[in-house]
Design a protein around this motif. Structure first.
Motif, PDB file in Angstrom:
ATOM      1  N   MET A   1     -26.942 -13.072  36.937  1.00 50.31           N
ATOM      2  CA  MET A   1     -26.233 -13.902  35.948  1.00 50.31           C
ATOM      3  C   MET A   1     -25.386 -13.021  35.023  1.00 50.31           C
ATOM      4  N   GLN A   2     -25.932 -11.866  34.700  1.00 45.21           N
ATOM      5  CA  GLN A   2     -25.177 -10.921  33.867  1.00 45.21           C
ATOM      6  C   GLN A   2     -23.919 -10.453  34.596  1.00 45.21           C
ATOM      7  N   SER A   3     -24.057 -10.160  35.867  1.00 45.22           N
ATOM      8  CA  SER A   3     -22.919  -9.714  36.671  1.00 45.22           C
ATOM      9  C   SER A   3     -21.871 -10.812  36.814  1.00 45.22           C
ATOM     10  N   ASP A   4     -22.333 -12.059  36.972  1.00 48.81           N
ATOM     11  CA  ASP A   4     -21.399 -13.173  37.126  1.00 48.81           C
ATOM     12  C   ASP A   4     -20.537 -13.387  35.887  1.00 48.81           C
ATOM     13  N   GLU A   5     -21.093 -13.078  34.703  1.00 49.21           N
ATOM     14  CA  GLU A   5     -20.291 -13.202  33.472  1.00 49.21           C
ATOM     15  C   GLU A   5     -19.073 -12.276  33.547  1.00 49.21           C
ATOM     16  N   LEU A   6     -19.300 -11.050  34.049  1.00 48.14           N
ATOM     17  CA  LEU A   6     -18.188 -10.104  34.185  1.00 48.14           C
ATOM     18  C   LEU A   6     -17.237 -10.525  35.301  1.00 48.14           C
ATOM     19  N   LEU A   7     -17.801 -11.110  36.360  1.00 52.75           N
ATOM     20  CA  LEU A   7     -16.971 -11.600  37.464  1.00 52.75           C
ATOM     21  C   LEU A   7     -15.947 -12.603  36.954  1.00 52.75           C
ATOM     22  N   GLU A   8     -16.410 -13.612  36.207  1.00 51.83           N
ATOM     23  CA  GLU A   8     -15.501 -14.628  35.672  1.00 51.83           C
ATOM     24  C   GLU A   8     -14.495 -14.007  34.708  1.00 51.83           C
ATOM     25  N   ARG A   9     -14.979 -13.111  33.844  1.00 52.30           N
ATOM     26  CA  ARG A   9     -14.092 -12.481  32.867  1.00 52.30           C
ATOM     27  C   ARG A   9     -12.954 -11.727  33.562  1.00 52.30           C
ATOM     28  N   TYR A  45     -31.143  -7.942  26.818  1.00 53.83           N
ATOM     29  CA  TYR A  45     -32.465  -8.199  27.407  1.00 53.83           C
ATOM     30  C   TYR A  45     -32.729  -7.342  28.644  1.00 53.83           C
ATOM     31  N   THR A  46     -31.667  -7.089  29.437  1.00 46.69           N
ATOM     32  CA  THR A  46     -31.873  -6.312  30.663  1.00 46.69           C
ATOM     33  C   THR A  46     -31.866  -4.809  30.409  1.00 46.69           C
ATOM     34  N   LYS A  47     -31.192  -4.414  29.309  1.00 48.03           N
ATOM     35  CA  LYS A  47     -31.099  -2.992  28.935  1.00 48.03           C
ATOM     36  C   LYS A  47     -30.328  -2.151  29.956  1.00 48.03           C
ATOM     37  N   VAL A  48     -29.510  -2.808  30.803  1.00 48.98           N
ATOM     38  CA  VAL A  48     -28.727  -2.055  31.790  1.00 48.98           C
ATOM     39  C   VAL A  48     -27.299  -2.590  31.840  1.00 48.98           C
ATOM     40  N   ASP A  49     -26.387  -1.707  32.237  1.00 49.28           N
ATOM     41  CA  ASP A  49     -25.006  -2.116  32.504  1.00 49.28           C
ATOM     42  C   ASP A  49     -24.899  -2.489  33.979  1.00 49.28           C
ATOM     43  N   VAL A  50     -24.188  -3.550  34.268  1.00 53.01           N
ATOM     44  CA  VAL A  50     -23.946  -3.933  35.664  1.00 53.01           C
ATOM     45  C   VAL A  50     -22.446  -4.117  35.860  1.00 53.01           C
ATOM     46  N   LYS A  51     -22.047  -4.150  37.119  1.00 52.77           N
ATOM     47  CA  LYS A  51     -20.636  -4.334  37.435  1.00 52.77           C
ATOM     48  C   LYS A  51     -20.439  -5.630  38.209  1.00 52.77           C
ATOM     49  N   PRO A  52     -19.255  -6.221  38.072  1.00 51.88           N
ATOM     50  CA  PRO A  52     -18.987  -7.439  38.844  1.00 51.88           C
ATOM     51  C   PRO A  52     -18.755  -7.101  40.310  1.00 51.88           C
ATOM     52  N   ASN A  53     -18.916  -8.074  41.172  1.00 48.40           N
ATOM     53  CA  ASN A  53     -18.628  -7.906  42.589  1.00 48.40           C
ATOM     54  C   ASN A  53     -17.101  -7.912  42.762  1.00 48.40           C
ATOM     55  N   MET A  54     -16.521  -6.731  42.960  1.00 57.19           N
ATOM     56  CA  MET A  54     -15.061  -6.612  42.987  1.00 57.19           C
ATOM     57  C   MET A  54     -14.449  -7.288  44.219  1.00 57.19           C
ATOM     58  N   HIS A  55     -15.216  -7.405  45.296  1.00 58.55           N
ATOM     59  CA  HIS A  55     -14.713  -8.127  46.466  1.00 58.55           C
ATOM     60  C   HIS A  55     -14.482  -9.589  46.109  1.00 58.55           C
ATOM     61  N   LYS A  56     -15.442 -10.164  45.365  1.00 58.20           N
ATOM     62  CA  LYS A  56     -15.290 -11.553  44.920  1.00 58.20           C
ATOM     63  C   LYS A  56     -14.171 -11.687  43.905  1.00 58.20           C
TER      64      LYS A  56
END
Length: 283
Positions: A1-9, A45-56
């Motif tokens: 869900m955290q990654s999806d926020e960046l995907l949309e952004r 809450y997750t305490k980590v950085d994630v990246k969006p799925n760039m292919h998507k």
């Protein structure tokens, strides 16, 4: 869900450059900023950085350029919101125990969908009526003509020749009729309306002629079957696009359009057989 926020952004920010409508631009910019804020909430809450799925990301941006930002934004929000809708009450309650801001995120995601529903100022959607006119007329009229010619001529090359002549003539006729109609009714831009109608008609005509162009002369029955399959495919693809972009019922519009087009094709097919028999022609 955290990654999806960046995907949309990422997708929204990359689409901004292709948007002319200032209101739609502001809406997407606002939503992109909120998605970024949602990401930061999840990160607490997750305490980590994630990246969006760039292919998507690249896929959605490509869709935006080909099919318009309205369709792309809505189908992306629809896909991501399906997760929230499928999430069980127990799962949401469990999230609430550790993520106090979950209700804020879910509420704002719902608000995003509502705001996107109002984004129908995109030019290609303003002229959707003209596109429907060209597409629908080509599917109904031209499908019937091809079905009638198939068993009247029984030769793919002759059918292709007749189809090209009739199709190009009909394209010019439909475009000019739409131009005059829009101008007399005081429409927005008669020339653009005519262009959308003509382009939709011509593309449909060329697509339906493909099997007659590539198959051997006497494979007219196979060409007819493939052509009818293309008709169903075009109707399904177009109605899916419109159902997403303008929030209409896909099943109802698809059944209506498919039944009319295939019904006319069946009648024309019988007419071709009857006329050929009545005139005693053997081509």
């Amino acid at each position: 869900m955290q990654s999806d926020e960046l995907l949309e952004r990422e997708v929204y920010l990359r689409l901004l450059n292709s948007i002319k409508n200032e209101h739609d631009k502001e809406v997407l910019k606002k939503i992109a900023d909120e998605e970024s804020r949602h990401y930061e909430i999840w990160k607490e809450y997750t305490k980590v950085d994630v990246k969006p799925n760039m292919h998507k990301v690249r896929w959605y941006v490509l869709l935006g350029k080909l099919l318009g930002y309205t369709f792309t934004a809505k189908i992306m929000e629809k896909r991501l919101n399906e997760f929230n809708q499928m999430a069980t009450k127990e799962f949401i309650d469990e999230l609430r125990e550790s993520v106090s801001d979950i209700d804020i995120i879910l509420r704002e995601e719902d608000e995003h969908e509502i705001e996107l529903l109002a984004m129908i100022d995109e030019e290609r959607l303003q002229y959707v009526g003209s596109i429907v006119l060209g597409l629908n007329d080509a599917l109904v009229e031209f499908t019937g003509s091809l079905a009638g010619w198939t068993f009247a001529m029984q030769n793919n090359r002759l059918i292709l020749l007749a189809g090209l002549i009739a199709g190009i003539s009909a394209t010019l006729s439909m475009a000019s009729s739409e131009y005059l109609s829009t101008k007399n009714e005081g429409g927005k831009n008669p020339l653009k309306s005519a262009s959308y109608t003509g382009i939709a008609y011509l593309i449909t005509v060329l697509a339906l002629l493909i099997p007659y162009a590539i198959l051997p002369e006497k494979s007219y029955t196979i060409a007819l079957i493939i052509m009818l399959a293309l008709v169903v495919g075009i109707i399904a693809a177009f109605n899916y696009y419109i159902s997403i972009a303008k929030d209409l019922s896909f099943k109802h519009k698809f059944k209506e359009m498919a039944s009319v087009s295939l019904g006319v094709a069946a009648v024309s097919f019988l007419i071709g057989l009857v006329v050929k028999q009545f005139l005693g022609l053997d081509i």
